[in-house]
Design a protein around this motif. Structure first.
Motif, short mmCIF file in Angstrom:
data_model
loop_
_atom_site.label_atom_id
_atom_site.label_comp_id
_atom_site.label_asym_id
_atom_site.label_seq_id
_atom_site.Cartn_x
_atom_site.Cartn_y
_atom_site.Cartn_z
N ASP A 74 37.39 -77.91 -2.09
CA ASP A 74 37.57 -76.56 -2.64
C ASP A 74 37.76 -75.50 -1.56
O ASP A 74 38.14 -74.39 -1.86
N ARG A 95 35.16 -84.20 -9.35
CA ARG A 95 36.30 -83.86 -10.20
C ARG A 95 37.59 -84.03 -9.42
O ARG A 95 37.62 -83.80 -8.22
N ARG A 129 41.49 -82.65 -9.49
CA ARG A 129 42.46 -81.71 -10.05
C ARG A 129 43.83 -82.09 -9.50
O ARG A 129 44.02 -82.10 -8.29
N THR A 179 41.14 -83.03 -14.28
CA THR A 179 41.88 -81.88 -14.77
C THR A 179 43.31 -82.04 -14.28
O THR A 179 43.65 -81.65 -13.16
N SER A 194 40.89 -78.05 -18.72
CA SER A 194 40.28 -76.74 -18.52
C SER A 194 41.21 -75.88 -17.68
O SER A 194 41.51 -76.23 -16.53
N GLN A 231 39.50 -74.71 -14.42
CA GLN A 231 39.48 -75.73 -13.37
C GLN A 231 40.86 -75.93 -12.78
O GLN A 231 41.00 -76.16 -11.58
N ARG A 245 41.82 -73.61 -10.05
CA ARG A 245 41.18 -73.88 -8.76
C ARG A 245 41.95 -74.93 -7.96
O ARG A 245 41.61 -75.21 -6.82
#
Length: 140
Positions: free
Chosen positions: A11, A54, A56, A78, A103, A106, A109
Motif C-alpha cells: 500500500d 488482499r 487488488r 478486489t 468494493s 478497495q 486503493r
C-alpha cells in the motif's frame, strides 16, 4: 522481443515481487507465480508471511481460476470484471450464480501499484521498450 513486467506492491507503493516475462504471455496466468514469490517480512524473528491479506488487480487478472485460487488460500480479492464477462453473466441470468464481491473503496486503493510502476518508469531501462530484457534486471 520485449518483456512484460508483473508487479506486486504494498500500500506504500513499494515493490514486493517483480517478474519479467516474454511480452506475448497473458496477464491472468501469471497471478499464481507472482503470489508464489511473495515474502512479507515481519518485525521480529520468524518466518516470512507468504499470503497477502488482499489482492487488488485490474481487469486483466479477472478469471474464474484466479478467483477460485484466491478463495482457497483465504485471500480477499478486489478485481474488476471485464465487460465481456459482465455481459456473459447478465446473459445467463440466475444460472450465472452470485456476483463476485467487489468494493469500490478497495479498488481505488489500487492506485498504489500504479504509483509504484510510475516510479520505476523513471529509470530508462524500464521506460524504454528496447531495453526491457530480463537480464537487465536479474543480471547475467
Amino acid at each position: 522481443m520485449t518483456t512484460k513486467v508483473h508487479l506486486l506492491s504494498d500500500d506504500r507503493s513499494r515493490p514486493l515481487v517483480w517478474q519479467t516475462l516474454p511480452s506475448q504471455r497473458g496477464d491472468s496466468p501469471m497471478l499464481t507465480p507472482v503470489l508464489e514469490d511473495l515474502r512479507i517480512r515481519g518485525l521480529g524473528p520468524g518466518r516470512s508471511r507468504r499470503r497477502p491479506d488482499r489482492v487488488r488487480g485490474d481487469k486483466a487478472y479477472s478469471s474464474r481460476d484466479n478467483r477460485a485460487q484466491l478463495r482457497r488460500q483465504g485471500i480477499k480479492a478486489t478485481i474488476a470484471q471485464p465487460d465481456d464477462q459482465w455481459a456473459n453473466r447478465k446473459r445467463r441470468g440466475r444460472a450465472a450464480g452470485r456476483l463476485p464481491a467487489f468494493s469500490k473503496d478497495q479498488y481505488r486503493r489500487r492506485s498504489a501499484v500504479e504509483r509504484c510502476v510510475s516510479k520505476w518508469k523513471q529509470f530508462r531501462a524500464v521506460a524504454g521498450r528496447y531495453d526491457k530484457r530480463d537480464y537487465i534486471f536479474t543480471g547475467p
